[in-house]
Design an enzyme around this catalytic site. Structure first.
Site, PDB file in Angstrom:
ATOM      1  N   SER A 234     -30.423 -23.323  41.138  1.00 44.16           N
ATOM      2  CA  SER A 234     -30.728 -22.182  41.998  1.00 44.16           C
ATOM      3  C   SER A 234     -32.076 -21.603  41.634  1.00 44.16           C
ATOM      4  O   SER A 234     -32.480 -21.619  40.462  1.00 44.16           O
ATOM      5  CB  SER A 234     -29.631 -21.119  41.856  1.00 44.16           C
ATOM      6  OG  SER A 234     -30.093 -20.048  41.064  1.00 44.16           O
ATOM      7  N   LYS A 235     -32.767 -21.094  42.652  1.00 45.21           N
ATOM      8  CA  LYS A 235     -34.127 -20.636  42.372  1.00 45.21           C
ATOM      9  C   LYS A 235     -34.141 -19.376  41.536  1.00 45.21           C
ATOM     10  O   LYS A 235     -35.144 -19.059  40.918  1.00 45.21           O
ATOM     11  CB  LYS A 235     -34.949 -20.512  43.654  1.00 45.21           C
ATOM     12  CG  LYS A 235     -34.481 -19.519  44.662  1.00 45.21           C
ATOM     13  CD  LYS A 235     -35.475 -19.517  45.822  1.00 45.21           C
ATOM     14  CE  LYS A 235     -34.867 -18.882  47.051  1.00 45.21           C
ATOM     15  NZ  LYS A 235     -35.525 -19.247  48.278  1.00 45.21           N
ATOM     16  N   ARG A 236     -33.047 -18.664  41.505  1.00 44.83           N
ATOM     17  CA  ARG A 236     -33.009 -17.466  40.669  1.00 44.83           C
ATOM     18  C   ARG A 236     -32.802 -17.821  39.196  1.00 44.83           C
ATOM     19  O   ARG A 236     -33.266 -17.145  38.306  1.00 44.83           O
ATOM     20  CB  ARG A 236     -31.905 -16.512  41.142  1.00 44.83           C
ATOM     21  CG  ARG A 236     -32.411 -15.494  42.143  1.00 44.83           C
ATOM     22  CD  ARG A 236     -31.295 -14.707  42.760  1.00 44.83           C
ATOM     23  NE  ARG A 236     -30.429 -15.565  43.566  1.00 44.83           N
ATOM     24  CZ  ARG A 236     -30.746 -15.984  44.792  1.00 44.83           C
ATOM     25  NH1 ARG A 236     -31.884 -15.632  45.347  1.00 44.83           N
ATOM     26  NH2 ARG A 236     -29.930 -16.760  45.463  1.00 44.83           N
TER      27      ARG A 236
END
Ligand code: GLU
Length: 469
Positions: A234-236
């Site tokens: 996930s980009k977070r």
């Protein structure tokens, strides 16, 4: 029939490594089949799309090896809004879709506390179109939808478990699910190769193809990409942007080789193989459907091997953006006029064997270009213990007397200085290295001193000595 595949990213952020993987698989598949790779930018989510993300996708694709002259497009989904609306209209006219004015709360009030999907309340109410009325697809009550998937066999879905899903919102705008199908249909797509995350959409989309009277494509849902905890990247949480890897100094060749190993392997006991072998041997049908672990450590090791395999002049050229600072790469700590290409070329072969990503070149060579080395205080404290001052005095004396300023003489001199004090070379080197480079680790010391030159080496040894007074 010509094979036509598409890669259909949404320009809502940095370009995800999982996306790059799917793009490469599509591209190779098209090439192997003598087919066409279409690039379609799915830009209908106006609130989240930005033109710079689209530009980022195009340049990231180019970087990874998908050149602009090897594909059709880019097409932009927003340009096909008319086709999307027309398809929604055709489905309504054919009785395959109906208008619905139920709110989620109303459905929930009828069906119980948990929302289980739409209950079909408006199916037979015959509502005409109207402001705030969504258009829902009338899913078949019976039978199954069998998805032909090159990687997953034939996942089969019970139609009665598929709710009457929305195809156009209350304001008349078609939803992604429909737009995506209509575009694939308009663009003559024969094979949809995309991430596993879209598999739950597939039976609905296949029903739409059927309802629009066109044979559905063959599907291939490539595995989800996960981190070491088996969580979807996930980009977070994870480093997912292809651009981030590029700017850190991963080589495109290493990156694409690694990406193709997510769920697949070439023949033999090999992982690092020329791209031509991958293009030849890759089989979409051999892709493992299980989640694919994106192992950053392994990628790093891969990259190191690719770096070491470069001819030195190519390595020197590849380092250039980090040595000068270009585009999105931060400038190095020295001024442009301080950079010395000859000095760099002299140490480049020493650095090439030591770094795993190109950005690591900077801390390895900054001592050559900065007027004063960047002193790492922890390294200083570690190296400048009892006896360091006196050792530096002896080193200065020995080096001042040297006739030939070469690595061999620099080494034997310091060896002798150490031996007189009962120190092995490694111990004797530590204060010298920190004085000259600011760090405890780095390129081979004596070659470094040779390149740095007599004057600067002596000046730094003296400066360090003064700090120890
Ligand atoms: N735009 C979609 C996405 O970025 C792709 C959908 C598809 O490949 O069908 O996830």
């Amino acid at each position: 029939m010509t094979v036509r595949v598409r890669f259909a990213p949404s320009p809502t952020g940095m370009f995800h490594v999982g996306g790059a993987r799917s793009a490469l698989q599509n591209w190779i598949f098209a090439k192997q089949q003598g087919g066409v790779f279409v690039l379609r930018v799915e830009d209908t989510d106006a609130a989240r799309n930005k033109p710079e993300w689209t530009e980022g996708i195009l340049s990231a694709l180019e970087w990874i090896g998908i050149a602009r002259d090897t594909y059709e497009g880019p097409y932009f989904q927003s340009a096909y809004a008319g086709e999307h609306r027309a398809a929604a209209g055709r489905l309504y006219d054919a009785g395959r879709a109906y208008y619905c004015d139920c709110t989620r709360e109303a459905v929930q009030a009828r069906t119980g506390s948990q929302y289980q999907g739409y209950d079909g309340f408006c199916r037979d109410r015959g509502l005409p179109p109207g402001e705030g009325r969504a258009l829902r697809f009338r899913t078949p009550d019976e039978g199954t939808t069998v998805v032909v998937d090159l990687i997953r066999g034939e996942p089969t879905f019970e139609n009665k478990l598929i709710e009457d899903f929305v195809i156009a919102r209350g304001d008349g705008s078609p939803v992604f699910l429909l737009a995506n199908v209509v575009d694939d249909l308009t663009m003559g797509i024969t094979h949809v190769i995309r991430a596993e995350e879209h598999l739950p959409n597939t039976p609905k989309q296949q029903l739409l193809w059927d309802a629009l009277g066109v044979k559905p494509p063959v599907w291939a849902h490539v595995p989800v990409v996960v981190n070491e905890k088996r969580q979807k990247l996930s980009k977070r949480r994870d480093k997912v942007a292809l651009e981030a890897y590029r700017d850190e100094g991963y080589l495109a060749a290493a990156m694409r080789n690694y990406l193709m190993l997510l769920g697949w392997a070439p023949s033999g006991d090999r992982e690092i193989v020329p791209w031509s072998v991958i293009e030849e041997e890759f089989r979409l049908t051999e892709v493992n459907p299980s989640p694919a672990f994106f192992d950053e450590k392994k990628l790093r090791a891969f990259n190191g091997e690719y770096i070491r395999a470069l001819p030195v002049d190519e390595f020197v050229a590849a380092c250039r953006p980090w040595l000068t600072g270009t585009g999105t790469i931060a400038p190095p700590p020295w001024q442009p006029e301080e950079f010395d290409a000859d000095a760099f070329a002299a140490v480049a072969p020493l650095a090439q064997t030591r770094i795993a990503v190109l950005s690591e070149i900077v801390p390895n060579v900054d001592f050559l270009f900065l007027a004063d080395p960047l002193i790492d205080e922890a390294a200083w404290a570690k190296a400048m213990k009892e006896g360091a001052a006196e050792l530096l005095d002896a080193a200065v004396a020995g080096y001042t007397a040297l006739e030939s300023w070469d690595a061999e003489s620099l080494k034997s001199t310091l060896e002798a200085v150490g031996a007189e004090r009962g120190l092995k070379l490694g111990k004797a080197q530590a204060p010298v290295r920190v004085a000259v480079t600011g760090r405890t680790v780095g390129l081979p010391l004596f070659e470094s001193l040779e390149v740095l030159g007599r004057e600067r080496t002596l000046a730094r040894l003296r400066a360090a000595r003064l700090r120890l007074v």
